[in-house]
Design an enzyme around this catalytic site. Sequence first.
Site, short mmCIF file in Angstrom:
data_model
loop_
_atom_site.label_atom_id
_atom_site.label_comp_id
_atom_site.label_asym_id
_atom_site.label_seq_id
_atom_site.Cartn_x
_atom_site.Cartn_y
_atom_site.Cartn_z
N GLY A 588 0.84 -1.20 0.00
CA GLY A 588 0.00 0.00 0.00
C GLY A 588 0.87 1.23 0.00
O GLY A 588 2.07 1.16 -0.26
N GLY A 591 3.71 1.09 3.21
CA GLY A 591 4.26 -0.11 3.79
C GLY A 591 3.70 -1.34 3.13
O GLY A 591 2.78 -1.26 2.32
N ASP A 704 -9.21 9.87 -0.12
CA ASP A 704 -8.58 9.07 -1.17
C ASP A 704 -9.56 8.01 -1.69
O ASP A 704 -9.24 6.83 -1.73
CB ASP A 704 -7.29 8.44 -0.65
CG ASP A 704 -6.35 8.03 -1.79
OD1 ASP A 704 -6.61 8.43 -2.95
OD2 ASP A 704 -5.38 7.30 -1.53
#
Length: 887
Positions: A588, A591, A704
């Site tokens: 992602g 991480g 997002d």
Amino acid sequence: MESSLGILLVLIISTTIHIGQSQDQKGFISLDCGLPANELSPYTEAHTGLLFSSDENFIQSGENGQIQASSESDFWTPYRTLRYFPNGTRNCYNLRVEKGRNHLIRAFFMYANYDGFDTNPNFDLYLGPNLWDTIDLQGQVNGLRAELLHIPMSNSLQICLVKTGTTIPFISTLEIRPMGSGSYITDSGSLKLLFRNYLRESKNFIRYPDDVYDRVWISSFRNEWTQISTTLQVNNSNIYSPPKAALTTAATPTNSDAPLTIKWNSSNVNNQYYLYTHFAEIQELWTNDTREFNMTWNGEYFFGPLVPPKYWVYTVFSKWGGSCIGGECSFELTRTNRSTLPPLVNALEVYTVIHFPQSETNETDVIAVQNIKAIYGISRISWQGDPCVPQEYMWDGLNCSTTDKSTPPRITNLDMSSSGLTGNITEIIQKLTLLETLDLSNNNLSGEVPEFLGNMKSLVSINISRNNLSGLIPQALQRKGLELYSQGNPRLCLSGSCLPPKPKPFPVAIVASATSVTIIIAVLVLTIVLRKKKPPTIGDQQQPPSISSVNITYANSPVSSIQTNKRSFTYSEVIYMTNNFQRSVGEGGFGIVYHGTLNGYEQVAVKLLSQSSTQGYKQFKAEVDLLMRVHHTNLVNLVGYCNEGDHLALIYEFVPNGNLRQHLSGKGGRSIINWGVRLQIAVDAASGLEYLHIGCIPPMVHRDVKATNILLDERFKARLADFGLSRSFPAGDESHVSTTIAGTPGYLDPEYYHTNRLTEKSDVYSFGIVLLEMITNQPVIDQSREKSHITEWVVFEVNSGDIRSIMDPKFQEDYESDSVWRIFDLAMSCVNPSSKRRPSMSQVVVELKECLASEKSRRNMNRGRMEPHSSAEVTVLVDTEMFPVAR
Ligand SMILES: *[C@@H]1O[C@H](CO)[C@@H](O)[C@H](O)[C@H]1NC(C)=O
Ligand SMILES: *[C@@H]1O[C@H](CO)[C@@H](O)[C@H](O)[C@H]1NC(C)=O
Ligand SMILES: *[C@@H]1O[C@H](CO)[C@@H](O)[C@H](O)[C@H]1NC(C)=O
Ligand SMILES: *[C@@H]1O[C@H](CO)[C@@H](O)[C@H](O)[C@H]1NC(C)=O
Ligand SMILES: *[C@@H]1O[C@H](CO)[C@@H](O)[C@H](O)[C@H]1NC(C)=O
Ligand SMILES: *[C@@H]1O[C@H](CO)[C@@H](O)[C@H](O)[C@H]1NC(C)=O
Ligand SMILES: *[C@@H]1O[C@H](CO)[C@@H](O)[C@H](O)[C@H]1NC(C)=O
Ligand SMILES: *[C@@H]1O[C@H](CO)[C@@H](O)[C@H](O)[C@H]1NC(C)=O
Ligand SMILES: *[C@@H]1O[C@H](CO)[C@@H](O)[C@H](O)[C@H]1NC(C)=O
């Protein structure tokens, strides 16, 4: 001075003049009780011009009654019908009012032997949980009025009739009038009308429209008085605005040396009185004439000397309550030595103070339980009025915490067993934040057991037995200290019987989870943006140990098993649950994400935040605590975290079936989904977003929203991921300036980009882009297209052809073009450049649901969302090569 009234002047030349704006009956509630809603309602009453309507929408019980036809014409129209209450002890009206504003509340009772029993009813009248008055119609041939000036503490006003004997309560009219601000203010308590008179020899009364607040003024006069009057206008401008018609006459003592006295007997020695007296000089005086007087209250100086102003009203009123010693009250006007004329008074009002000591039940609880009642259509006769108080009328099936009268009671127990409930377990239950026991047993509830029940901290017992619930009982409900009774739900899966692998019920689901190695999960990220992407540098990560070596390595570890209800994990527990980071399932923003197992069977996605940036995570704990409170069926919920030195990890629910983008493209072995399924996914995702915007506290902007952040489970239910980027913003504040522009190119709201002002409308924009993707299956940005951005492209295409040119060819014409047009229009309104013109997510959800419903009826999609998948497509799901493991 205990017994005397405090006073304050209201000068006529007041700078803030509030002539009632209620000239237009604004805020008036005028109910003609017992009038059938279908017939004459509403109607304009001929004498007053008041608009009366039926009371049916304000009360759920009672029956319509009518005064005998033979005597009807003797009564004012609104008194001819009435509502009576043969059933139940307490029956309540529920009215919307303006919290914190003074209101005149008036109820009228005209018995007129409507039932032919000559019973002269006797019953109690309550305002919310407090006794207002006892209504005794014995000898009241002209009916009885109860009137209050009261400031409601909430926006709802409950007026209840309570049966106290054998007679049947009834009511003829109910009237609510908002008053001007600043008038009739008391030290404490509300004002109960004793009398309101204008001094004239007459048989008429004055009310609306002469009185803008629709106070009713009764004429009154005594033999020892002389009436004076004028034909000129009297200016009535002050905050009390007594009607001009009431000011054009006045009383003076016939014996011009005697005082003018008004007396009454106090019904209760403890009564506290408030006086409102209105004066205007309405005689032409000689220049050598003076009218001046002092006022006394029970023989004590009250106010003066007063010279009433010419043709202008002057109101003298009490600032504190005054009592009457010995039970007789007297108000006296005495001329002063220099006065050549006797005193005068035009109108006066006398009230007694009434205290309502019992607090209403906490408003949040009241609204919640009223909504629950409405959702399930519960019609128990006792479910009216305040849910908790007074205790003798508490709703059946409820228990409440009632400490003392001044503390709002809270609902602690809710028993809705055997109540014929259908549908889902409603989320509104979680608004009852002090609920201890919940009994929903013996109903016909369906759907899944919602997770929020497990997160309600106060709950100690839940009974959902003997329903038609299905699915898995969420982990959260298996916490310590919570008793769960769930037997008698044939399709409900208890945790013990749900341990994997168990390939029977959902073949698709199992294939999907077996191949979950290959799935990129878009996972939540924290608010603090980490710029660097770096694989974790954990010791032996490069060479994952075999299963057996894991067992050996951790055999002596203090971590032997991981508890269910735990939220904070140590780093060694994270290593254990991910089997030493054995399976990466994607990368992602900040991480790598690993597959993990909690408790031996619950699948989780563990996101390891890159270590280089850990110093930025000063507020890690606070942020995580916030995110863990967010729970919704259409969100990927955070179940835990690790915060140990440099090791930071977030642990999420595992959503096994890829993301929307993959299913649109067919990549990664994902199936192509039809229009109906896409609509359902849109509804789900929109619901999750709506929850972030208005359902959770504090509200959040996702920031997002995109197709790859919409994850799907085995049954194609959508869950929105990555709302970790969102930063909570204070409720009530319309927008909020953020420091970093976050988001994904193509989905980013241009207005937010330019102004840096973040609102939930930025999410609406991004969601609109997702809708366009669903319709077109086109990339959001494609430099090879003439119009590279998807919004420009669709407008260009639609303008130069028909909608079919933008449709995803994979639909193979299997859609209703009306439905697609509707969604297209919705999408275009979402991406309106001006955020003000975009709909709210709630509006989007409503529109999508309507489309979905008509699509479902078109397809007759009874078999749910998996309908479009043949077994051949299921086998395609197995594909380990598409997504190489990140290193
Ligand atoms: C209410 O009372 C009437 C008359 O007493 C009766 O016919 C009716 O069934 C009752 N309704 C309910 C809901 O109890
Ligand atoms: C009453 O007095 C107010 C305040 O001086 C003034 O604005 C208003 O015009 C007057 N009204 C009449 C009818 O004289
Ligand atoms: C008050 O009560 C007394 C005794 O009952 C009676 O004589 C008197 O007339 C009453 N006064 C008024 C104003 O009603
Ligand atoms: C006031 O003046 C008028 C005439 O100007 C006179 O008739 C009247 O008696 C006077 N009143 C007093 C109290 O002096
Ligand atoms: C009226 O009140 C004033 C002010 O308190 C006082 O000076 C005067 O003596 C009073 N007059 C009478 C007649 O009571
Ligand atoms: C008013 O007159 C009375 C007697 O006529 C007298 O006792 C009193 O002192 C006077 N009051 C004032 C304030 O002049
Ligand atoms: C009602 O309860 C909520 C907690 O659920 C609390 O925030 C609110 O302040 C309470 N309201 C009152 C009037 O006490
Ligand atoms: C409420 O409390 C009473 C007395 O403690 C108990 O008998 C009753 O079952 C309780 N009701 C509910 C719904 O918990
Ligand atoms: C009940 O919940 C299921 C999912 O658990 C959902 O599909 C369905 O639409 C819900 N029904 C209602 C009436 O809310």
